[in-house]
Design a protein around this motif. Structure first.
Motif, PDB file in Angstrom:
ATOM      1  N   GLU A 248      51.747  -2.231  74.406  1.00 30.62           N
ATOM      2  CA  GLU A 248      51.879  -0.944  73.715  1.00 30.62           C
ATOM      3  C   GLU A 248      52.417  -1.162  72.296  1.00 30.62           C
ATOM      4  OE1 GLU A 248      54.272   1.610  76.082  1.00 30.62           O
ATOM      5  OE2 GLU A 248      52.977   1.457  77.852  1.00 30.62           O
ATOM      6  N   LEU A 249      53.351  -2.094  72.146  1.00 35.17           N
ATOM      7  CA  LEU A 249      53.859  -2.410  70.817  1.00 35.17           C
ATOM      8  C   LEU A 249      52.731  -2.927  69.935  1.00 35.17           C
ATOM      9  CD1 LEU A 249      55.994  -2.928  68.649  1.00 35.17           C
ATOM     10  CD2 LEU A 249      56.529  -5.088  69.802  1.00 35.17           C
ATOM     11  N   GLY A 250      51.860  -3.759  70.497  1.00 38.01           N
ATOM     12  CA  GLY A 250      50.740  -4.274  69.724  1.00 38.01           C
ATOM     13  C   GLY A 250      49.830  -3.173  69.223  1.00 38.01           C
ATOM     14  N   VAL A 251      49.566  -2.181  70.079  1.00 34.28           N
ATOM     15  CA  VAL A 251      48.732  -1.049  69.669  1.00 34.28           C
ATOM     16  C   VAL A 251      49.414  -0.265  68.553  1.00 34.28           C
ATOM     17  CG1 VAL A 251      47.698   1.126  70.417  1.00 34.28           C
ATOM     18  CG2 VAL A 251      47.609  -0.887  71.918  1.00 34.28           C
ATOM     19  N   ARG A 252      50.729  -0.012  68.691  1.00 33.76           N
ATOM     20  CA  ARG A 252      51.453   0.714  67.648  1.00 33.76           C
ATOM     21  C   ARG A 252      51.417  -0.049  66.333  1.00 33.76           C
ATOM     22  NH1 ARG A 252      55.416   1.377  71.593  1.00 33.76           N
ATOM     23  NH2 ARG A 252      56.861   0.004  70.487  1.00 33.76           N
ATOM     24  N   LEU A 253      51.627  -1.361  66.396  1.00 31.73           N
ATOM     25  CA  LEU A 253      51.631  -2.166  65.174  1.00 31.73           C
ATOM     26  C   LEU A 253      50.304  -2.057  64.435  1.00 31.73           C
ATOM     27  CD1 LEU A 253      53.482  -5.438  66.241  1.00 31.73           C
ATOM     28  CD2 LEU A 253      54.096  -3.974  64.319  1.00 31.73           C
ATOM     29  N   HIS A 254      49.212  -2.304  65.158  1.00 34.22           N
ATOM     30  CA  HIS A 254      47.904  -2.231  64.511  1.00 34.22           C
ATOM     31  C   HIS A 254      47.649  -0.833  63.942  1.00 34.22           C
ATOM     32  CE1 HIS A 254      46.149  -6.113  64.907  1.00 34.22           C
ATOM     33  NE2 HIS A 254      46.189  -6.155  66.222  1.00 34.22           N
ATOM     34  N   SER A 255      48.013   0.190  64.698  1.00 37.83           N
ATOM     35  CA  SER A 255      47.755   1.561  64.262  1.00 37.83           C
ATOM     36  C   SER A 255      48.593   1.928  63.035  1.00 37.83           C
ATOM     37  CB  SER A 255      48.049   2.530  65.406  1.00 37.83           C
ATOM     38  OG  SER A 255      47.254   2.245  66.535  1.00 37.83           O
ATOM     39  N   TYR A 256      49.895   1.656  63.085  1.00 39.42           N
ATOM     40  CA  TYR A 256      50.776   2.019  61.988  1.00 39.42           C
ATOM     41  C   TYR A 256      50.405   1.281  60.707  1.00 39.42           C
ATOM     42  CZ  TYR A 256      54.027   4.405  65.179  1.00 39.42           C
ATOM     43  OH  TYR A 256      54.611   5.257  66.083  1.00 39.42           O
ATOM     44  N   VAL A 257      50.176  -0.045  60.854  1.00 41.17           N
ATOM     45  CA  VAL A 257      49.851  -0.846  59.657  1.00 41.17           C
ATOM     46  C   VAL A 257      48.527  -0.372  59.058  1.00 41.17           C
ATOM     47  CG1 VAL A 257      49.146  -3.124  58.879  1.00 41.17           C
ATOM     48  CG2 VAL A 257      51.179  -2.872  60.298  1.00 41.17           C
ATOM     49  N   ALA A 258      47.525  -0.153  59.899  1.00 43.47           N
ATOM     50  CA  ALA A 258      46.212   0.269  59.381  1.00 43.47           C
ATOM     51  C   ALA A 258      46.300   1.637  58.699  1.00 43.47           C
ATOM     52  CB  ALA A 258      45.197   0.305  60.512  1.00 43.47           C
ATOM     53  N   MET A 259      46.919   2.594  59.359  1.00 44.52           N
ATOM     54  CA  MET A 259      46.982   3.941  58.796  1.00 44.52           C
ATOM     55  C   MET A 259      47.828   3.999  57.522  1.00 44.52           C
ATOM     56  SD  MET A 259      44.952   5.644  60.640  1.00 44.52           S
ATOM     57  CE  MET A 259      45.297   7.281  60.004  1.00 44.52           C
ATOM     58  N   ASP A 260      48.969   3.307  57.528  1.00 46.46           N
ATOM     59  CA  ASP A 260      49.821   3.305  56.337  1.00 46.46           C
ATOM     60  C   ASP A 260      49.126   2.601  55.168  1.00 46.46           C
ATOM     61  OD1 ASP A 260      51.737   4.638  57.747  1.00 46.46           O
ATOM     62  OD2 ASP A 260      53.044   2.913  58.036  1.00 46.46           O
ATOM     63  N   PHE A 261      48.427   1.506  55.467  1.00 46.35           N
ATOM     64  CA  PHE A 261      47.741   0.783  54.394  1.00 46.35           C
ATOM     65  C   PHE A 261      46.610   1.617  53.818  1.00 46.35           C
ATOM     66  CE2 PHE A 261      44.436  -2.175  52.905  1.00 46.35           C
ATOM     67  CZ  PHE A 261      45.166  -2.869  51.972  1.00 46.35           C
ATOM     68  N   LEU A 262      45.813   2.239  54.685  1.00 49.81           N
ATOM     69  CA  LEU A 262      44.686   3.050  54.223  1.00 49.81           C
ATOM     70  C   LEU A 262      45.169   4.301  53.467  1.00 49.81           C
ATOM     71  CD1 LEU A 262      42.357   2.802  57.345  1.00 49.81           C
ATOM     72  CD2 LEU A 262      42.022   1.708  55.109  1.00 49.81           C
ATOM     73  N   ALA A 263      46.361   4.775  53.841  1.00 46.87           N
ATOM     74  CA  ALA A 263      46.915   5.959  53.164  1.00 46.87           C
ATOM     75  C   ALA A 263      47.641   5.589  51.872  1.00 46.87           C
ATOM     76  CB  ALA A 263      47.864   6.690  54.109  1.00 46.87           C
ATOM     77  N   GLY A 264      47.719   4.302  51.588  1.00 49.39           N
ATOM     78  CA  GLY A 264      48.364   3.865  50.356  1.00 49.39           C
ATOM     79  C   GLY A 264      49.863   3.910  50.393  1.00 49.39           C
ATOM     80  N   LYS A 265      50.450   3.910  51.615  1.00 46.35           N
ATOM     81  CA  LYS A 265      51.908   3.941  51.732  1.00 46.35           C
ATOM     82  C   LYS A 265      52.461   2.520  51.644  1.00 46.35           C
ATOM     83  CE  LYS A 265      51.990   8.106  54.584  1.00 46.35           C
ATOM     84  NZ  LYS A 265      52.415   8.700  55.867  1.00 46.35           N
TER      85      LYS A 265
END
Length: 265
Positions: A248-265
């Motif tokens: 579950e941590l792995g899923v959160r990591l991939h999701s958070y990093v991808a979304m934050d990067f794509l959002a320019g955060k």
């Protein structure tokens, strides 16, 4: 892999223009390991080692075990090679992390037959790319001379050459907040020593930027001295296990990093 002395790993790929068009924006990679659940470890800067697969082919002459003088036995050559490899650690600075392992030996002999050839496979790793070519040259010299010493011939080939994984300060700072949020806080994110494992994600991180981290998936804790306590089983072991919560941590990591990067955060 490239010939001895040629650019190693990602350097060779960049030289060949493999990543020129189109160039990806970022590579983020994770791997499970025997850390406590919901904990993340990353190297600063080196995460994983450079690696190469080596294949040794020793050519002899088949003969019956009762008349070894009429043949050419590959086993003494293999013994000389392994002894020679063990001395490489004394030929490079002790401050350099190098490991060399033979994992597979194939031959065509039997209890009373000396086979005509032996094929050996193994892996050599170092935390610094610069030392790889030096060690490869030493291995090549040992293989060829060990065979010649016994009147045989032998060759060594290097394949699957992968450079070390480097986490730069720039990308640690960029992705750090997302990783800490996914892990439940900064206390669960740790700098870890370089690992002798390897991962070809290093090729893409070098070409496009990004980060490589390890996630905890086992029932262990950090003791007072920082050592792992509990049911820790190392990777690539028949008893290795993963607790679902760690995934579950792995899923959160991939999701958070991808979304934050794509959002320019």
């Amino acid at each position: 892999g490239p010939p001895l002395g040629e650019p190693f790993g990602a350097d060779a790929m960049l030289k060949a223009g493999i990543f020129d068009d189109p160039k990806p924006d970022m590579c983020f990679a994770i791997h499970t390991t025997g850390f406590p659940l919901n904990n993340v470890g990353y190297g600063d800067p080196t995460m994983t080692a450079a690696s190469t697969l080596f294949i040794i082919k020793i050519q002899g002459k088949q003969v019956h075990g009762s008349m070894p003088w009429l043949g050419l036995d590959t086993m003494p050559v293999l013994a000389a090679i392994t002894n020679g490899f063990a001395q490489i650690y004394r030929q490079v600075p002790a401050t350099e992390a190098v490991t060399l392992s033979i994992g597979k030996v194939d031959t065509v002999g039997r209890s009373n037959i000396v086979g005509d050839h032996t094929v050996v496979q193994g892996t050599m790793r170092a935390t610094k790319d610069a030392i790889m070519s030096d060690v490869e040259n030493r291995m090549k010299r040992i293989v060829e001379h060990a065979a010649a010493m016994h009147g045989l011939t032998a060759t060594i080939e290097f394949e699957q050459q992968v450079p070390s994984t480097i986490n730069t300060k720039e990308w640690i700072q960029k992705l750090g907040p997302s990783i800490e949020r996914a892990a439940g806080g900064a206390d669960n994110v740790h700098v870890v020593p370089p690992m002798m494992a390897y991962d070809d994600a290093s090729q893409f991180i070098r070409a496009a930027g990004g980060l490589y981290v390890m996630i905890g998936t086992q029932n262990v804790t950090f003791g007072k001295d920082g050592k792992l306590e509990g049911d820790m089983v190392p990777n690539h072991n028949e008893k290795y296990y993963v607790v679902d919560e760690g995934m579950e941590l792995g899923v959160r990591l991939h999701s958070y990093v991808a979304m934050d990067f794509l959002a320019g955060k």
